[in-house]
Structures are given as structure tokens and as C-alpha cells.
Write an enzyme that holds these catalytic residues in place. Sequence first.
Site, PDB file in Angstrom:
ATOM      1  N   LEU A 181      11.363  30.488 -19.779  1.00  0.00           N
ATOM      2  CA  LEU A 181      10.613  29.957 -18.641  1.00  0.00           C
ATOM      3  C   LEU A 181      10.051  31.151 -17.892  1.00  0.00           C
ATOM      4  O   LEU A 181      10.797  32.045 -17.476  1.00  0.00           O
ATOM      5  CB  LEU A 181      11.525  29.126 -17.740  1.00  0.00           C
ATOM      6  CG  LEU A 181      10.861  28.307 -16.620  1.00  0.00           C
ATOM      7  CD1 LEU A 181       9.851  27.327 -17.200  1.00  0.00           C
ATOM      8  CD2 LEU A 181      11.907  27.557 -15.807  1.00  0.00           C
ATOM      9  N   ASP A 182       8.725  31.206 -17.746  1.00  0.00           N
ATOM     10  CA  ASP A 182       8.055  32.365 -17.150  1.00  0.00           C
ATOM     11  C   ASP A 182       8.588  32.675 -15.760  1.00  0.00           C
ATOM     12  O   ASP A 182       8.997  31.773 -15.024  1.00  0.00           O
ATOM     13  CB  ASP A 182       6.547  32.118 -17.055  1.00  0.00           C
ATOM     14  CG  ASP A 182       5.870  32.087 -18.412  1.00  0.00           C
ATOM     15  OD1 ASP A 182       6.482  32.554 -19.387  1.00  0.00           O
ATOM     16  OD2 ASP A 182       4.728  31.584 -18.493  1.00  0.00           O
ATOM     17  N   PRO A 183       8.563  33.966 -15.354  1.00  0.00           N
ATOM     18  CA  PRO A 183       8.983  34.328 -13.993  1.00  0.00           C
ATOM     19  C   PRO A 183       8.217  33.577 -12.903  1.00  0.00           C
ATOM     20  O   PRO A 183       8.775  33.288 -11.847  1.00  0.00           O
ATOM     21  CB  PRO A 183       8.694  35.831 -13.932  1.00  0.00           C
ATOM     22  CG  PRO A 183       8.832  36.293 -15.340  1.00  0.00           C
ATOM     23  CD  PRO A 183       8.281  35.170 -16.176  1.00  0.00           C
TER      24      PRO A 183
END
Length: 297
Positions: A42-44
Site C-alpha cells: 500500500l503506497d505511502p
Amino acid sequence: MHGWIILDKPLGLGSTQGVTAVKRALRSGGYPKVKVGHGGTLDPLASGVLPIALGEATKLAGRMLDASKEYHFTIGFGIQTDTLDLEGAIVAKSDVRPTLAQVEAILARFTGSVDQVPPAYSALKVDGARAYDLARAGAEVVLATRAVTVFALDLVQPESGPSLASITLSAHVSKGTYIRSLARDIALALGTVGHVTMLRRTRAGSFDLSKAISLDLLDQNAKGATLEAYLRPMEAGLDGIPALSLTSDQAIALRQGRVLAGVAAHDGLHFAKLGETPVALVEVIAGYARVERGFNL
């Protein structure tokens, strides 16, 4: 501690950092050392559901990659960035702003089987290198179109007024779907450009926000030695895979890697258990059960 902790990942934290946070919490709570991994990146710049696998559940973490996901996301119209989100540099602008009616009319076009070009800034590999590494180095990245499935796409929170600066949508999508690409394509279909300004994952497989724990609560419960209250069982990550009850002799055979004959179960994957103890993930074919992943429990 064998199972899943569902982290409500905050903005700015990467998936690997989420794993590190759980490891740190376990240490601070005096829990025995176990292997820890995550069930899908899950992207930052995204928040929400991040399944963290503990102990023997790490053997099932890869299966989360195949699970469908649900998101809430906001498209900001009028600007497109090279990363298709807030992080990137502006590459295109438009003065066109769609109406709510136009957005509502276009959503059906992006529901069902959809051909999608992934973002240049993605973890996909091109000739052995990550696409985002090539893009950051200034190389031109051309990724192949892929077919994905958007099971549902709905309005969440439209802005008021004759034209929209942004729109918030919910999406239920198959594995491999890039929400940033979906936002880009919706904006282009509306005669403008756009980028993702908010992205929150609300579900991954069978895990949703109702069972998720924040970093603050994670630390508090670790220090109070009460993290078990948030530990989901290993089979919770096996959405749609039925359980298979074993006898003691059958459990011994599977633990030794032997094939079981005469298994009264439908063909397909099964979660084999001796009582409440997980033994193996097995595949049943014509009454024979073979071990796919064994568990050391």
C-alpha cells in the site's frame, strides 16, 4: 502469535515500515519473536487496510495479492502529474471541469472488464528493472496494457456547484488494478486531466476497516499485552477456501508430506485442520489431498 493483524496504515508510512512498526510493538510487549510480513503493498500516500501476517500466517501472505480490493479515492481535476498522485511533478493542465451528471454518465464505461495501462511510477518490472526506478532516472517507460476488472464504481461525495474541482468515488477492483490509472482514464474520458488526491483502502480480501487497528492502539495494546484481541486467525486470510477436518492419522500423514487418499471433499484448495490447529493448505483432486503449504504448529 500466528495469524493476522489488520493495520489501519496512516499516510506517509510504507508497507515495509508498517511491518517494522508491528515488529517493534511485539518487542515492546514482550511477545515471542515471530516472522512478520505484509499481504500486499500500500503506497505511502495511501491509507487504510494493510494485512500484517504473523508467524505461520506469513506462508499465506502471498495469497492476499490475488484478493480483490476496495478503495475510496478522490480525483482532483485540471492537473495531471507524472506519478498520477500528489507526489509528482505537473505534466498537464486543463481548464475543463466536469459536471456531476457527466461523471455519473461515465462511470458505467469503467465498470466490468477494463483495459488499463499501469502508471510509469509503479513496481512493475521492465527488462528486469522496476518501472519507478527507470522513470525517476528520466527514462521513457512504456508499460503494456492489461485487462483488469472493476466490480463496482460508485459516487461517494460529489462537490456542489455546476462544475466539479474534484470527485470522490468508491471502487471494488480485481488484483492488478491501479487506482491512479483509473483516475487518469476517468478524467481523460471527461475531456480533462486529473490525479489522485486521496486514496484509502477500505478492504483487502476478507479484511476491512472494522477489524483494523491504528498505530497508537497497536502500541497501547502491545504494552498492555493485549494484542491477541486484535489477532485474526490464519484462515481469515483465505477468503472462500473451505476448512477440511482431519483425523490424527491424517494430520500426521500431511505433516510428513504424504498424499491423503479417499478424502471426501470437493476438488480445490482446503484449509486442513486437526481440531482448531491448522495443519496445511491442501489441494484436493479426485479424492486425493496434496500439501500446498504446511504449517509448523
